[in-house]
Design a protein around this motif. Structure first.
Motif, PDB file in Angstrom:
ATOM      1  N   LEU A 134      49.886  74.147  84.616  1.00 23.11           N
ATOM      2  CA  LEU A 134      48.797  74.273  83.657  1.00 23.11           C
ATOM      3  C   LEU A 134      47.949  73.010  83.680  1.00 23.11           C
ATOM      4  O   LEU A 134      48.436  71.933  84.018  1.00 23.11           O
ATOM      5  N   SER A 135      46.711  73.145  83.267  1.00 22.22           N
ATOM      6  CA  SER A 135      45.833  71.986  83.151  1.00 22.22           C
ATOM      7  C   SER A 135      46.316  71.076  82.024  1.00 22.22           C
ATOM      8  O   SER A 135      47.054  71.512  81.132  1.00 22.22           O
ATOM      9  N   GLU A 136      45.844  69.845  82.057  1.00 21.67           N
ATOM     10  CA  GLU A 136      46.169  68.900  80.999  1.00 21.67           C
ATOM     11  C   GLU A 136      45.693  69.456  79.658  1.00 21.67           C
ATOM     12  O   GLU A 136      44.635  70.074  79.565  1.00 21.67           O
ATOM     13  N   GLY A 137      46.501  69.266  78.630  1.00 26.27           N
ATOM     14  CA  GLY A 137      46.138  69.730  77.297  1.00 26.27           C
ATOM     15  C   GLY A 137      46.771  71.054  76.927  1.00 26.27           C
ATOM     16  O   GLY A 137      46.570  71.545  75.823  1.00 26.27           O
ATOM     17  N   TYR A 138      47.540  71.627  77.857  1.00 25.66           N
ATOM     18  CA  TYR A 138      48.223  72.905  77.611  1.00 25.66           C
ATOM     19  C   TYR A 138      49.727  72.677  77.700  1.00 25.66           C
ATOM     20  O   TYR A 138      50.194  71.862  78.484  1.00 25.66           O
TER      21      TYR A 138
END
Length: 148
Positions: free
Chosen positions: A57-61
């Motif tokens: 997942l992308s950063e922040g998830y």
């Protein structure tokens, strides 16, 4: 989804301070045009459920592997309620697990002949009690139900 409906989702996500989606919904929204992306929701806890514990997942998830895992992760961060926003498999998993206490439906004044169902075909039954209806100027109806 209309701009107005996206704005309603953003309002709810900010009100709850979090949201939970499935991996397919996460990946679909990541491809949307600028201005309609989960990344734009700053200060909101973003949980993505995937059966693949190694999903990237992308950063922040944050990755969760089940509805119960997602709720536990949010509880650890002090959240007492969660916004479940799909897709159909995730919605059904929460319904089947008796993990929903309110249903909020936004109905746009548009008919389409294809799309993703609200719930996947699986064995569950939810009894609902009507709470309220609201109507935006553009004709979107917001229906709220309590799960009994």
């Amino acid at each position: 989804m209309s701009h107005e409906n996206w704005e309603k989702f953003c309002e709810l996500a900010n009100e709850f301070g979090n949201f939970i989606v499935g991996r397919k919904t996460y990946e679909a929204v990541k491809k949307w045009d600028e201005g309609y992306n989960f990344d734009d929701l700053v200060g909101v806890e973003k949980i993505v459920i995937s059966q693949d514990a190694s999903a990237e997942l992308s950063e922040g998830y944050t990755l969760a592997t089940s509805p119960e895992d997602a709720l536990a992760l949010l509880a650890q961060k002090g959240f007492e309620k969660a916004l479940v926003t799909g897709g159909s498999t995730i919605n059904s998993a929460f319904a089947k697990g008796h993990l929903l206490d309110e249903i909020i439906l936004n109905i746009e004044p548009v008919l389409i002949g294809h799309g993703i169902p609200l719930f996947a075909q699986t064995d569950f039954d939810l009894k609902l009690k009507f709470v309220s209806v609201g109507q935006a100027q553009n004709g979107i109806l917001t229906l709220k139900y309590h799960v009994t």
